[in-house]
Design an enzyme around this catalytic site. Structure first.
Site, PDB file in Angstrom:
ATOM      1  CB  CYS A   1      -1.089   0.104   1.334  1.00 20.82           C
ATOM      2  SG  CYS A   1      -2.029   1.261   1.117  1.00 20.82           S
TER       3      CYS A   1
ATOM      4  CB  CYS B   1      -0.866   2.693   3.941  1.00 17.54           C
ATOM      5  SG  CYS B   1      -2.130   1.793   3.001  1.00 17.54           S
ATOM      6  CG  ASP B   2       3.156   1.140   4.455  1.00 12.45           C
ATOM      7  OD1 ASP B   2       2.801   1.645   5.454  1.00 12.45           O
ATOM      8  OD2 ASP B   2       3.123  -0.076   4.076  1.00 12.45           O
TER       9      ASP B   2
END
Ligand code: NAP
Length: 357
Positions: A178, A181-182
């Site tokens: 992701c 997300c990261d």
């Protein structure tokens, strides 16, 4: 898509008829499941959650956030929070208001669950939606009946299935599924990063990562992208995106942190190494719907079809869906939580209409 009613569900009618009928059963334990539980518990519905079993290393109680390191985009955590820590907080908040949880040893509540999300929980094995109350069976042998059912089983990101890929993903070693997300984490800044895949997600993630990376290698197994033409054009014009055509990743290199990948050319079969400071998988997601055995209408991508896009209603009255299992578009913790909230409110109102307390 044709619907099958209750096929493959066998339960013991003798024991089932003795069991108390639950008001709301929630299947799944990511942000959608726990948010639904918080709302349903605060509505005094005493929800029962079947969290799901850890399967290998790619599916854990708590969902995909258990595989994420720092979460920096969930409002309310200005300093960020680790994915597993955040799910533990969701879990504790749901317990605080009387949520009950099915473990391998039966139903437990707050103080009995000191091992938190690392308690052995069962997975949902089958449901029978052919009549109300609905019947639910877990793979531990646990069975119950439910007046209303909230499905929040999520979607699992697809991984290549390489041993070093999962080892580094779990260790926070620079492998992720992701980018949103990261990708903004300091460890990826100024690095050469890799994105595996050739669909819209891969293009979107590669483009997103160019904000932080010195270069993004788009590693695709063919020489043509699957992504929409407009997104392809935009990405291929981006000077920071370097396509690696006809390449599959055969190994992820590095001990504590990724140092690169070994790739194989799908045309010549030749192997080569590419130095990378991070690797992002974008090879699709699989919604977790097998246990439904065709009893709920799915959309053309295999996700649960919501009858009204603003609500959580499904093709079976009394069954509500929330989170990634019904969302192929956003797939964020915050959107899943919002959907969980809607599902609990929809279930509460529907139960009141049915005269169920
Ligand atoms: P997808 O369209 O299914 O693409 C998956 C990509 O991964 C494909 O290019 C595929 O290669 C590759 N792949 C699959 N398995 C692989 C493996 N084992 N090894 C190497 N490569 C592998 O998935 P997605 O990109 O996540 O998109 C899912 C849906 O969401 C799509 O309908 C998409 O349009 C939509 N979406 C839209 C947007 C947007 O419009 N902004 C953004 C994201 C997603 P092949 O091409 O060779 O099959």
């Amino acid at each position: 898509m044709g619907l099958m009613r209750g096929r493959g569900f066998s339960y013991n009618p003798g024991t089932m008829s003795d069991k108390k009928i639950e008001s709301v059963v929630i299947v799944g334990s990511g942000p959608a499941g726990w948010t639904a539980a918080i709302y349903a518990a605060r509505a005094n519905l005493r929800p029962l959650v079947i969290p799901g079993r850890a399967k290998g290393k790619d599916l854990l109680p708590g969902g995909q956030l258990m595989l994420t390191t720092e979460v920096e985009n969930y409002p309310g955590f200005p300093k960020g929070v680790l994915g597993p820590e955040m799910m533990q907080l969701f879990f504790e908040q749901a317990l605080r208001f009387g949520t009950r949880v099915v473990t391998d040893e039966g139903i437990k509540t707050g103080a009995e669950l000191s091992t938190g999300l690392y308690t052995p929980f069962p997975d949902v094995a089958a449901v029978d939606l052919s009549g109300r109350p609905f019947k639910v069976k877990a793979d531990s042998g646990f069975e119950c009946q439910a007046q209303a059912l909230i499905i929040a089983t999520g979607a699992k990101a697809n991984w290549l299935g390489l041993p070093n890929e999962m080892r580094l993903a779990l260790a926070g070693g620079g492998v992720s599924a992701c980018a949103v997300c990261d990708g903004a984490l300091p460890m990826y800044r100024g690095q050469e990063l890799g994105v595996v895949g050739g669909g819209d997600s891969a293009i979107e993630e590669a483009t997103y990562l160019t904000k932080f990376a010195s270069k993004v290698h788009l590693i695709h197994r063919r020489d043509q992208l699957r992504a929409s033409k407009i997104m392809q054009e935009r990405a291929l014009k981006n000077p920071k995106i370097q396509p690696q055509w006809n390449k599959t990743v055969v190994d992820v290199l590095g001990e504590e942190k990724i140092s690169g990948v070994r790739m194989r050319d799908t045309v010549s079969g030749k192997e080569s190494e590419l130095k990378l400071g991070g690797l992002f998988m974008a090879i699709g997601h699989t919604p977790i719907t097998e246990f439904l055995n065709g009893q709920l209408e799915l959309n053309e991508k295999g996700y649960i079809k919501l009858q009204d896009p603003f609500r959580s209603t499904t093709s079976v009255e009394g069954v509500f869906a929330a989170g990634d299992v019904a969302d192929s578009v956003y797939r964020q913790a915050i959107t899943a939580s919002g959907m969980g909230c809607k599902a609990a409110i929809d279930a509460e109102r529907w139960l009141a209409e049915q005269g169920v307390e």
